[in-house]
Design a protein around this motif. Structure first.
Motif, short mmCIF file in Angstrom:
data_model
loop_
_atom_site.label_atom_id
_atom_site.label_comp_id
_atom_site.label_asym_id
_atom_site.label_seq_id
_atom_site.Cartn_x
_atom_site.Cartn_y
_atom_site.Cartn_z
N GLY A 127 35.88 54.90 -49.47
CA GLY A 127 34.92 54.25 -50.36
C GLY A 127 34.74 55.03 -51.64
O GLY A 127 34.68 54.47 -52.74
N LEU A 128 34.68 56.36 -51.53
CA LEU A 128 34.58 57.21 -52.71
C LEU A 128 35.84 57.09 -53.57
O LEU A 128 35.75 57.04 -54.81
CB LEU A 128 34.36 58.67 -52.30
N ALA A 129 36.99 57.01 -52.94
CA ALA A 129 38.24 56.83 -53.70
C ALA A 129 38.22 55.51 -54.46
O ALA A 129 38.66 55.44 -55.62
CB ALA A 129 39.45 56.88 -52.76
N GLN B 117 34.90 60.13 -41.09
CA GLN B 117 34.79 60.32 -42.54
C GLN B 117 35.63 59.32 -43.32
O GLN B 117 35.52 59.26 -44.55
CB GLN B 117 35.22 61.73 -42.91
N GLY B 118 36.43 58.53 -42.66
CA GLY B 118 37.35 57.64 -43.33
C GLY B 118 36.70 56.65 -44.27
O GLY B 118 37.09 56.51 -45.43
N ALA B 119 35.70 55.94 -43.79
CA ALA B 119 35.05 54.93 -44.62
C ALA B 119 34.40 55.55 -45.85
O ALA B 119 34.50 55.02 -46.96
CB ALA B 119 34.02 54.15 -43.81
N ASP C 63 29.82 75.42 -38.20
CA ASP C 63 29.52 74.00 -38.11
C ASP C 63 30.54 73.21 -38.91
O ASP C 63 30.63 73.36 -40.12
CB ASP C 63 28.11 73.71 -38.64
N LEU C 64 31.31 72.38 -38.23
CA LEU C 64 32.32 71.54 -38.86
C LEU C 64 31.88 70.09 -38.78
O LEU C 64 32.39 69.30 -37.99
CB LEU C 64 33.68 71.75 -38.18
N ALA C 65 30.89 69.77 -39.59
CA ALA C 65 30.29 68.44 -39.56
C ALA C 65 31.16 67.43 -40.29
O ALA C 65 31.75 67.73 -41.32
CB ALA C 65 28.91 68.49 -40.19
N VAL C 66 31.22 66.24 -39.75
CA VAL C 66 31.88 65.10 -40.39
C VAL C 66 30.80 64.06 -40.59
O VAL C 66 30.16 63.64 -39.63
CB VAL C 66 33.03 64.55 -39.51
N GLY C 67 30.59 63.69 -41.83
CA GLY C 67 29.50 62.76 -42.13
C GLY C 67 28.16 63.36 -41.76
O GLY C 67 27.29 62.67 -41.26
N SER C 68 27.99 64.66 -41.96
CA SER C 68 26.77 65.42 -41.64
C SER C 68 26.45 65.42 -40.15
O SER C 68 25.31 65.62 -39.77
CB SER C 68 25.57 64.86 -42.42
N ALA D 16 43.63 62.48 -50.45
CA ALA D 16 44.24 63.62 -49.76
C ALA D 16 43.25 64.32 -48.84
O ALA D 16 43.64 64.84 -47.79
CB ALA D 16 44.82 64.60 -50.78
N LEU D 17 41.97 64.36 -49.21
CA LEU D 17 40.95 64.94 -48.32
C LEU D 17 40.91 64.17 -47.00
O LEU D 17 40.86 64.78 -45.92
CB LEU D 17 39.57 64.91 -48.98
N HIS D 18 40.92 62.86 -47.08
CA HIS D 18 40.94 62.07 -45.85
C HIS D 18 42.25 62.28 -45.08
O HIS D 18 42.24 62.45 -43.86
CB HIS D 18 40.74 60.58 -46.16
N ALA D 19 43.36 62.25 -45.79
CA ALA D 19 44.66 62.40 -45.15
C ALA D 19 44.77 63.74 -44.43
O ALA D 19 45.32 63.81 -43.32
CB ALA D 19 45.78 62.26 -46.18
N ALA D 20 44.24 64.80 -45.04
CA ALA D 20 44.32 66.13 -44.41
C ALA D 20 43.59 66.14 -43.07
O ALA D 20 44.05 66.77 -42.11
CB ALA D 20 43.73 67.18 -45.35
#
Length: 187
Positions: A46-48, A40-42, A138-143, A85-89
């Motif tokens: 990118g959103l930030a 999810q980092g990119a 379901d704990l999806a990352v990037g869907s 912070a969402l990414h950092a968490a």
């Protein structure tokens, strides 16, 4: 009670940001760590960046309206920090495998302890679509999820707002999918 839970969630997000800046993790002592933040980092960073560009654009557009400019500047800066912070968490709260349990986490939202004895089957399974099911988490990352855990006995998952439900299937994303599946496989 809901306001308290939302405030607690935000505080955990910003605590995660502080840990990320200090290059620390939370709750990983004594276990093997399996991250999921790379997936999810990119997207989040990118959103930030887009939010940061929007902050500058709005600041320029509202430069002749000082009150609106100041209010929007505060909100926009908060939004940029919130997205980072969402990414950092996710980066500071990875999945953790110990001798007796797998701690499945998703940022500041989910922290589910699954006893190893409760895991009936584990498989590498890449899924892009997730139909809602009452007994699945379901704990999806990037869907996307990459690991499916089938449980011999249900575990109780408490949502961020305090709702409790029993789950028998947990699908999650792991950067090192093969390593997590190998570590959980019997024998």
């Amino acid at each position: 009670m809901i306001v308290y839970r939302l405030a607690r969630h935000e505080m955990r997000l910003f605590a995660g940001l502080a840990l990320w800046l200090a290059r620390r993790t939370e709750g990983t002592t004594g276990g093997r760590v399996f991250g999921y933040a790379r997936g999810q980092g990119a997207t989040l960073l990118g959103l930030a960046f887009v939010c940061l560009v929007e902050t500058v654009g709005v600041a320029v557009m509202l430069r002749d309206m000082p009150l609106a400019h100041d209010v929007m500047l505060v909100l926009d800066i908060y939004t940029v920090l919130f997205v980072v912070a969402l990414h950092a968490a996710g980066a500071v709260r990875p999945h953790v495998l110990t001798a007796d349990a797998l701690r499945v986490r998703y940022g500041a939202q989910v922290d589910l302890r699954i006893p190893r004895t409760a895991i009936a089957a584990v498989r590498r399974e890449t899924r892009m679509t997730h139909e809602p099911a009452p007994d699945a988490l379901d704990l999806a990352v990037g869907s996307q999820t990459t690991v499916t855990l089938e449980l011999a006995e249900p575990v109780v998952h408490t949502t961020m707002l305090g709702r409790r439900r029993r789950v028998r299937v947990v699908r999650l994303y792991a950067d090192d999918t093969a390593g997590l599946v190998r570590a959980l496989a019997p024998g």
